[in-house]
Design a protein around this motif. Structure first.
Motif, PDB file in Angstrom:
ATOM      1  N   PRO A   1     -65.672  39.633 126.788  1.00  0.00           N
ATOM      2  CA  PRO A   1     -65.479  39.315 125.367  1.00  0.00           C
ATOM      3  C   PRO A   1     -64.791  37.975 125.194  1.00  0.00           C
ATOM      4  N   PRO A   2     -64.889  37.399 123.986  1.00  0.00           N
ATOM      5  CA  PRO A   2     -64.286  36.082 123.767  1.00  0.00           C
ATOM      6  C   PRO A   2     -62.794  36.106 124.004  1.00  0.00           C
TER       7      PRO A   2
ATOM      8  N   MET B   1     -68.297  47.529 129.123  1.00  0.00           N
ATOM      9  CA  MET B   1     -67.898  46.657 128.009  1.00  0.00           C
ATOM     10  C   MET B   1     -68.815  45.446 127.972  1.00  0.00           C
ATOM     11  N   MET B   2     -69.012  44.892 126.795  1.00  0.00           N
ATOM     12  CA  MET B   2     -69.898  43.754 126.649  1.00  0.00           C
ATOM     13  C   MET B   2     -69.498  42.986 125.389  1.00  0.00           C
ATOM     14  N   ARG B   3     -70.100  41.812 125.219  1.00  0.00           N
ATOM     15  CA  ARG B   3     -69.921  41.066 123.991  1.00  0.00           C
ATOM     16  C   ARG B   3     -71.006  41.491 123.017  1.00  0.00           C
ATOM     17  N   ARG B   4     -70.617  41.783 121.819  1.00  0.00           N
ATOM     18  CA  ARG B   4     -71.571  42.181 120.788  1.00  0.00           C
ATOM     19  C   ARG B   4     -71.820  40.998 119.871  1.00  0.00           C
ATOM     20  N   ILE B   5     -73.082  40.672 119.626  1.00  0.00           N
ATOM     21  CA  ILE B   5     -73.442  39.620 118.690  1.00  0.00           C
ATOM     22  C   ILE B   5     -73.491  40.190 117.279  1.00  0.00           C
ATOM     23  N   ALA B   6     -72.964  39.449 116.333  1.00  0.00           N
ATOM     24  CA  ALA B   6     -73.079  39.788 114.914  1.00  0.00           C
ATOM     25  C   ALA B   6     -73.818  38.650 114.222  1.00  0.00           C
ATOM     26  N   VAL B   7     -74.924  38.980 113.568  1.00  0.00           N
ATOM     27  CA  VAL B   7     -75.762  37.968 112.932  1.00  0.00           C
ATOM     28  C   VAL B   7     -75.433  37.893 111.442  1.00  0.00           C
ATOM     29  N   LEU B   8     -75.064  36.695 111.008  1.00  0.00           N
ATOM     30  CA  LEU B   8     -74.711  36.452 109.617  1.00  0.00           C
ATOM     31  C   LEU B   8     -75.653  35.412 109.034  1.00  0.00           C
ATOM     32  N   ASP B   9     -76.315  35.736 107.943  1.00  0.00           N
ATOM     33  CA  ASP B   9     -77.203  34.789 107.272  1.00  0.00           C
ATOM     34  C   ASP B   9     -76.395  33.881 106.345  1.00  0.00           C
ATOM     35  N   ALA B  10     -76.679  32.582 106.443  1.00  0.00           N
ATOM     36  CA  ALA B  10     -76.054  31.592 105.553  1.00  0.00           C
ATOM     37  C   ALA B  10     -77.166  30.716 104.989  1.00  0.00           C
ATOM     38  N   PRO B  11     -77.983  31.257 104.079  1.00  0.00           N
ATOM     39  CA  PRO B  11     -79.224  30.594 103.648  1.00  0.00           C
ATOM     40  C   PRO B  11     -79.016  29.527 102.576  1.00  0.00           C
TER      41      PRO B  11
ATOM     42  N   ASP C   1     -87.741  38.407 110.594  1.00  0.00           N
ATOM     43  CA  ASP C   1     -89.071  39.011 110.582  1.00  0.00           C
ATOM     44  C   ASP C   1     -89.701  39.059 111.971  1.00  0.00           C
ATOM     45  N   HIS C   2     -89.206  38.215 112.880  1.00  0.00           N
ATOM     46  CA  HIS C   2     -89.713  38.211 114.250  1.00  0.00           C
ATOM     47  C   HIS C   2     -88.818  39.003 115.201  1.00  0.00           C
ATOM     48  N   GLY C   3     -88.035  39.914 114.631  1.00  0.00           N
ATOM     49  CA  GLY C   3     -87.297  40.873 115.445  1.00  0.00           C
ATOM     50  C   GLY C   3     -86.047  40.341 116.110  1.00  0.00           C
ATOM     51  N   LEU C   4     -85.441  39.293 115.554  1.00  0.00           N
ATOM     52  CA  LEU C   4     -84.292  38.678 116.220  1.00  0.00           C
ATOM     53  C   LEU C   4     -83.151  39.665 116.439  1.00  0.00           C
ATOM     54  N   LEU C   5     -82.770  40.399 115.411  1.00  0.00           N
ATOM     55  CA  LEU C   5     -81.627  41.299 115.549  1.00  0.00           C
ATOM     56  C   LEU C   5     -81.902  42.422 116.543  1.00  0.00           C
ATOM     57  N   ALA C   6     -83.089  43.001 116.459  1.00  0.00           N
ATOM     58  CA  ALA C   6     -83.413  44.098 117.370  1.00  0.00           C
ATOM     59  C   ALA C   6     -83.436  43.631 118.821  1.00  0.00           C
ATOM     60  N   ARG C   7     -83.975  42.456 119.047  1.00  0.00           N
ATOM     61  CA  ARG C   7     -84.086  41.959 120.418  1.00  0.00           C
ATOM     62  C   ARG C   7     -82.739  41.555 120.992  1.00  0.00           C
ATOM     63  N   LEU C   8     -81.803  41.187 120.126  1.00  0.00           N
ATOM     64  CA  LEU C   8     -80.443  40.899 120.579  1.00  0.00           C
ATOM     65  C   LEU C   8     -79.550  42.133 120.556  1.00  0.00           C
ATOM     66  N   ARG C   9     -80.055  43.229 119.988  1.00  0.00           N
ATOM     67  CA  ARG C   9     -79.235  44.423 119.747  1.00  0.00           C
ATOM     68  C   ARG C   9     -77.944  44.016 119.043  1.00  0.00           C
ATOM     69  N   ALA C  10     -78.111  43.216 118.012  1.00  0.00           N
ATOM     70  CA  ALA C  10     -76.980  42.645 117.296  1.00  0.00           C
ATOM     71  C   ALA C  10     -76.602  43.492 116.096  1.00  0.00           C
TER      72      ALA C  10
ATOM     73  N   ARG D   1     -63.084  40.972 114.956  1.00  0.00           N
ATOM     74  CA  ARG D   1     -63.587  42.221 115.528  1.00  0.00           C
ATOM     75  C   ARG D   1     -63.888  42.094 117.018  1.00  0.00           C
ATOM     76  N   GLY D   2     -63.689  40.902 117.581  1.00  0.00           N
ATOM     77  CA  GLY D   2     -64.018  40.689 118.984  1.00  0.00           C
ATOM     78  C   GLY D   2     -65.494  40.456 119.217  1.00  0.00           C
ATOM     79  N   GLU D   3     -66.246  40.100 118.160  1.00  0.00           N
ATOM     80  CA  GLU D   3     -67.684  39.897 118.268  1.00  0.00           C
ATOM     81  C   GLU D   3     -68.024  38.411 118.367  1.00  0.00           C
ATOM     82  N   PHE D   4     -69.272  38.155 118.691  1.00  0.00           N
ATOM     83  CA  PHE D   4     -69.790  36.798 118.844  1.00  0.00           C
ATOM     84  C   PHE D   4     -70.659  36.487 117.636  1.00  0.00           C
ATOM     85  N   PRO D   5     -70.236  35.588 116.745  1.00  0.00           N
ATOM     86  CA  PRO D   5     -71.038  35.306 115.551  1.00  0.00           C
ATOM     87  C   PRO D   5     -72.235  34.409 115.861  1.00  0.00           C
ATOM     88  N   LEU D   6     -73.386  34.793 115.332  1.00  0.00           N
ATOM     89  CA  LEU D   6     -74.577  33.953 115.294  1.00  0.00           C
ATOM     90  C   LEU D   6     -74.880  33.728 113.827  1.00  0.00           C
TER      91      LEU D   6
END
Length: 389
Positions: free
Chosen positions: A309-310, A1-11, A36-45, A90-95
């Motif tokens: 998890p949180p 089990m692990m904490r999963r990051i979820a990336v949400l854009d608020a531009p 564009d610099h691979g943030l989501l892939a590198r976090l596996r978010a 969802r039990g995820e960690f928002p970024l």
């Protein structure tokens, strides 16, 4: 089990003044530049999508008219709070990738809803080069929400922003820790008078980033959990000038990495937002790449094998004694907001998760990436580009 990051854009740019009469601020481009610099892939978010803001149009706004774009910011904040709440449910960690600092209003609203649902208070760790504490009580006029966000989320200012859904304040003064402001911040005495705990850059550097993160935890021990706001103008412009208001005397990338890692290395931390990076001042993408390196390394504890998890701490007393004398009069309470459904976040003490396992392998961030410094490590001056002695 692990904490999963979820990336949400608020531009959103709605909280900033236009750079010129014929242009709009560029920080709305930040989420795309970081992706564009691979943030989501590198976090596996998980990609939680993008919340598109209303049109940026100051129109005929003039100083003295209140906060510019206030109706649009208010509506956007409600929608952002809904999205953040769904991620946490969802039990995820928002970024959350801003955008300007007005995104804090949406995060704050989400945290107040959450605190009400679990019967506790949520705190705020405010990492920023500026206090953003301008409000009608200490300024001749207000106008740009991004320079007033801390004041607004602590209940100071016009009700359509400071009391959305009748919630005021979103964070109590005693539940806020401010890190990284400059030593001569314009509103430092106002923060002190309010009883808001601060650690400006000189003190942060003297104590060290890792110890400062631990100190911030201790200040919020009476809270059920906390949110982390990071404005990248906390960095010194010698190493990261791509912001709307660069101010000398900031910290280095390595220090931010260690600070972030320490703040998120606990289930008590509920999420992080990143604000004010402006790709218009980063034509070759070098600063975006360095921000991504820092965020990936700083969030390593969240996605590390066995991360818990949180979990919100049991609710403490509703009105604990303040840490410092508060000489300000408190705003009058507004009618109680409507109840919201309880989130799917367990209310239990922090501790190891006996069911934890590793579903991402030994190194969830992949080989060769910048790793989090240990609690005793010092920043690398060669990487920082500034004198951190």
């Amino acid at each position: 089990m692990m904490r999963r990051i979820a990336v949400l854009d608020a531009p959103t740019n709605l909280g900033l003044r236009p750079p010129t009469a014929s242009s709009v601020p560029g920080c709305g481009k930040a989420p795309g530049a970081l992706r564009d610099h691979g943030l989501l892939a590198r976090l596996r978010a998980r990609d939680a999508g993008c919340l598109t803001p209303p049109r940026y149009d100051p129109g005929d706004w003039r100083p003295g008219d209140g906060v510019c774009h206030a109706p649009e910011i208010s509506a956007y904040s409600v929608a952002l709070a809904d999205r953040i709440g769904a991620i946490i449910d969802r039990g995820e960690f928002p970024l959350v990738l801003g955008g300007d600092c007005s995104v804090l209003l949406g995060s704050a609203l989400a945290m107040h809803r959450l605190g009400e649902a679990v019967g506790g208070r949520i705190g705020l760790v405010f990492v920023d080069g500026h206090s953003d504490f301008r409000h009608p009580g200490n300024a001749s006029y207000v106008g740009a929400a991004a320079g007033e966000d801390l004041a607004l989320v602590t209940g100071r200012g016009q009700p359509d922003l400071a009391a959305i859904e009748g919630r005021r304040p979103y964070f109590r003064d005693i539940d806020v820790v401010v890190l990284g402001i400059r030593a001569q911040d314009e509103y430092r005495l106002d923060l002190q008078a309010a009883g808001i705990t601060t650690r400006p850059v000189p003190a942060l550097r003297a104590e060290g980033a890792a110890r400062t993160a631990q100190w911030a935890h201790e200040q919020l021990v009476d809270c059920a959990g906390y949110w982390v706001h990071i404005d990248v103008d906390v960095l010194d412009p010698a190493v990261m000038p791509a912001v709307d208001a660069p101010d000398p005397g900031g910290i280095a990338f390595a220090e931010l990495e260690i600070l972030l890692a320490g703040l998120v290395d606990t289930p008590h931390c509920l999420g992080v937002e990143l604000t004010v990076f402006d790709p218009d001042y980063d034509p070759d993408g070098a600063y975006a790449a360095e921000i991504v390196n820092t965020v990936v390394a700083g969030l390593a504890p969240v996605v590390a094998p066995g991360a818990v998890p949180p979990r919100l701490l049991p609710a403490g007393p509703v009105a604990p004694q303040p840490r410092a004398a508060d000489s300000r009069s408190k705003p009058e309470p507004l009618p109680a907001p409507a109840a919201v459904p309880a989130p799917a976040v367990a209310v239990e003490p922090i501790g190891p998760d006996p069911t934890a396992d590793d579903d991402l392998g030994d190194d969830p961030l992949g080989p060769g990436l910048l790793r989090r410094a240990s609690a005793g490590d010092e920043p690398d001056p060669a990487r920082s580009g500034i004198d951190i002695a």
